[in-house]
Design an enzyme around this catalytic site. Sequence first.
Site, mmCIF file in Angstrom:
data_model
loop_
_atom_site.group_PDB
_atom_site.id
_atom_site.type_symbol
_atom_site.label_atom_id
_atom_site.label_comp_id
_atom_site.label_asym_id
_atom_site.label_seq_id
_atom_site.Cartn_x
_atom_site.Cartn_y
_atom_site.Cartn_z
ATOM 1 N N ALA A 196 -1.344 -22.556 30.700
ATOM 2 C CA ALA A 196 -1.255 -24.081 30.373
ATOM 3 C C ALA A 196 -0.321 -24.306 32.075
ATOM 4 O O ALA A 196 -0.273 -25.568 32.428
ATOM 5 C CB ALA A 196 -1.249 -24.336 29.544
ATOM 6 N N ARG A 229 7.405 -24.142 40.451
ATOM 7 C CA ARG A 229 8.535 -23.409 40.920
ATOM 8 C C ARG A 229 7.808 -22.605 41.746
ATOM 9 O O ARG A 229 8.560 -22.178 42.905
ATOM 10 C CB ARG A 229 9.428 -22.297 39.880
ATOM 11 C CG ARG A 229 10.682 -24.294 39.611
ATOM 12 C CD ARG A 229 11.616 -22.603 38.809
ATOM 13 N NE ARG A 229 10.401 -22.596 37.030
ATOM 14 C CZ ARG A 229 10.431 -22.030 36.455
ATOM 15 N NH1 ARG A 229 11.903 -21.582 36.830
ATOM 16 N NH2 ARG A 229 10.735 -21.903 35.064
ATOM 17 N N THR A 276 5.000 -24.090 23.732
ATOM 18 C CA THR A 276 4.424 -22.772 23.721
ATOM 19 C C THR A 276 4.090 -22.548 21.638
ATOM 20 O O THR A 276 2.663 -22.335 22.728
ATOM 21 C CB THR A 276 5.402 -21.609 23.279
ATOM 22 O OG1 THR A 276 6.756 -22.046 22.786
ATOM 23 C CG2 THR A 276 5.764 -21.142 25.247
ATOM 24 N N ARG A 315 -14.022 -4.132 55.731
ATOM 25 C CA ARG A 315 -14.424 -5.568 55.136
ATOM 26 C C ARG A 315 -15.266 -5.733 53.997
ATOM 27 O O ARG A 315 -16.159 -3.987 53.674
ATOM 28 C CB ARG A 315 -14.399 -6.411 56.020
ATOM 29 C CG ARG A 315 -13.020 -7.133 56.869
ATOM 30 C CD ARG A 315 -13.603 -7.995 58.377
ATOM 31 N NE ARG A 315 -14.118 -9.217 57.726
ATOM 32 C CZ ARG A 315 -14.864 -10.030 58.616
ATOM 33 N NH1 ARG A 315 -15.732 -9.614 59.459
ATOM 34 N NH2 ARG A 315 -15.433 -10.765 57.737
ATOM 35 N N ASN A 360 -24.473 8.094 65.977
ATOM 36 C CA ASN A 360 -23.283 7.722 66.718
ATOM 37 C C ASN A 360 -23.548 6.594 67.463
ATOM 38 O O ASN A 360 -24.661 6.287 68.245
ATOM 39 C CB ASN A 360 -23.350 9.189 67.473
ATOM 40 C CG ASN A 360 -21.692 8.957 68.209
ATOM 41 O OD1 ASN A 360 -21.775 8.410 68.683
ATOM 42 N ND2 ASN A 360 -21.507 10.499 68.591
HETATM 43 C C1 UD1 Z 1 9.332 -18.663 27.374
HETATM 44 C C2 UD1 Z 1 10.163 -18.316 25.122
HETATM 45 C C3 UD1 Z 1 11.749 -18.175 25.811
HETATM 46 C C4 UD1 Z 1 11.678 -16.485 26.199
HETATM 47 C C5 UD1 Z 1 10.534 -17.055 27.385
HETATM 48 C C6 UD1 Z 1 10.172 -15.151 28.293
HETATM 49 C C7 UD1 Z 1 9.284 -20.226 23.915
HETATM 50 C C8 UD1 Z 1 10.292 -21.729 23.804
HETATM 51 N N1 UD1 Z 1 10.106 -19.491 25.071
HETATM 52 O O1 UD1 Z 1 10.545 -19.595 27.774
HETATM 53 O O2 UD1 Z 1 12.152 -17.533 24.408
HETATM 54 O O3 UD1 Z 1 12.439 -15.773 26.699
HETATM 55 O O4 UD1 Z 1 9.389 -17.242 27.831
HETATM 56 O O5 UD1 Z 1 9.327 -15.591 29.339
HETATM 57 O O6 UD1 Z 1 8.585 -19.817 23.505
HETATM 58 N N2 UD1 Z 1 2.663 -22.688 28.526
HETATM 59 C C9 UD1 Z 1 1.446 -23.368 28.170
HETATM 60 N N3 UD1 Z 1 1.940 -25.018 27.551
HETATM 61 C C10 UD1 Z 1 3.051 -25.626 27.243
HETATM 62 C C11 UD1 Z 1 4.367 -24.693 27.321
HETATM 63 C C12 UD1 Z 1 4.346 -22.764 27.712
HETATM 64 O O7 UD1 Z 1 1.055 -22.927 28.309
HETATM 65 O O8 UD1 Z 1 3.070 -26.213 26.987
HETATM 66 C C13 UD1 Z 1 2.896 -21.335 28.122
HETATM 67 C C14 UD1 Z 1 3.406 -21.435 30.106
HETATM 68 O O9 UD1 Z 1 2.381 -21.440 31.106
HETATM 69 C C15 UD1 Z 1 3.278 -20.281 30.376
HETATM 70 C C16 UD1 Z 1 4.108 -19.855 29.239
HETATM 71 O O10 UD1 Z 1 3.842 -20.368 27.982
HETATM 72 O O11 UD1 Z 1 2.876 -18.760 30.630
HETATM 73 C C17 UD1 Z 1 5.796 -19.546 28.341
HETATM 74 O O12 UD1 Z 1 5.863 -21.057 29.162
HETATM 75 P P1 UD1 Z 1 7.648 -21.017 30.250
HETATM 76 O O13 UD1 Z 1 7.640 -22.479 29.680
HETATM 77 O O14 UD1 Z 1 7.750 -20.145 31.090
HETATM 78 O O15 UD1 Z 1 8.562 -20.579 28.664
HETATM 79 P P2 UD1 Z 1 9.957 -20.059 29.112
HETATM 80 O O16 UD1 Z 1 10.988 -21.150 28.915
HETATM 81 O O17 UD1 Z 1 10.546 -19.218 30.056
HETATM 82 MG MG MG Z 2 8.260 -18.501 32.084
#
Ligand code: UD1
Ligand code: MG
Length: 452
Positions: A13, A18, A84, A319, A363
Amino acid sequence: MTARSSLTVVLAAGEGTRMRSSLPKVLHQVAGQSLLAHVLDAAPHGAGASLAVVIGPDHKAVADEVRRVRADAASFVQAERLGTAHAVLAAREAIARGADDLLVAFGDTPLISAETFTRLRAPLAKGAALAVLGFRAADPTGYGRLLLQGDRLIAIREHADATDEERKVTLCNAGVMAFDGGQALKILDRIGNANSKGEYYLVDAVTIVREMGLEAVVIETSEDEVRGINDKAQLAEAEAVMQTRLRKAALDAGVTLIAPDTVYLAADTKFGKDVTIEPFVVIGPGVTIDDGAVIHSFTHIVHSSVGKKALVGPFARMRPGTSLGEGAKIGNFVETKASTLEAGVKVNHLSYIGDTHVGANSNLGAGTVTCNYDGFFKHKTLIGEGAFVGTNSSLVAPVKIGKGAYIGSGSVITKDVPDDAMAVERSPQSNREGGAKRYREMKLRAKKPKEG
Ligand code: UD1
Ligand code: MG
């Protein structure tokens, strides 16, 4: 023993701010396939394995990709990004159906393998309530740290919330977790948001599992497998790791790669036996290369098939929708699209063949161009077996060249040519005896400065 059923929830989600792109993060590609598709491919398949993907609002393109890759997967929308754990619970309806194992993976870690999912599930069958995938990070900054007591996992601390001492820990949370399905909702519902970001952190599941008197374990994997992608630099790093893997797999399968580092493959490239790929070749998605084929340098192939012992390039561009038959040959500066070239066909130089069917052993001379587009519609060209198309011919589609027909060089063919007919479309040639000499003399006279 009956196999345990599973539900894999893939979190996708995120906005992917970035990446600085209008495309949702998980739709960016590695080895010709979206990040999300890599994860969905690695997640458990088959009977007893179900899938749910959590996507952001307005991410219709992500839902479409989910349907394309795994028609059996359900998409759930997380309306607000509250962390998450909150994201996992967007799939509550699927979780409540109660699979034996609940797996959680991130849609932005495309290098994860199917074996790792299997390894992570093993402790659940032995009674653990939670298994967390960990890795030793070269630079742990930003990752959640796995805090152990002896070899028992007691907590995961997010970087932002960690003490200086905890930040020294290099064993990190990869983000992939496996929950005992029977306990999963109880655990997830207890997760709160009392942390520096005010988010519902999935990582808090570890502490909760401990409080419930249940067991949480760590399964380790390599950093390369769990690289998360947040920006274009990380996307390029993941591409490099994936290409190294694909080249190694191709070499192990017997493909001759003369300069492996210069050949780009797709995750789904299929090779027969004794295939040779020369340096600087790019193979996009959906390509099959059959036994004994040779792909010469600087060739680009996408969504096409190359038949047994066919020869392609150098400098050829296949292609989407090109099928090359056994022993067929396309040479330098030949572009093909949505065309079938049957066995033994030769298109050796400087041609465009689009929306065309070419019968066996025909050909097509240098500079043959199928004029398939009239500015509004695409039309087909049909060329029968054993036909010969002379150099620099334009075949204006729709048009049909019969079997064994012969087209004189330089012809612009707008009408069908019957089997075994010879078609010549050009003005009659006129030779003027001595004309070149007279012309030269006239020009030289004009160039001489006037005397006197
Ligand atoms: C997360 C972990 C961290 C881990 C790291 C590894 C948590 C709190 N932290 O941190 O411990 O070391 O990944 O890469 O789990 N997402 C949603 N909805 C939300 C928030 C996030 O779908 O509300 C999805 C993001 O799209 C992504 C994933 O969850 O695919 C991880 O979220 P992200 O914000 O990247 O977490 P990190 O800070 O990287
Ligand atoms: Mg991440």
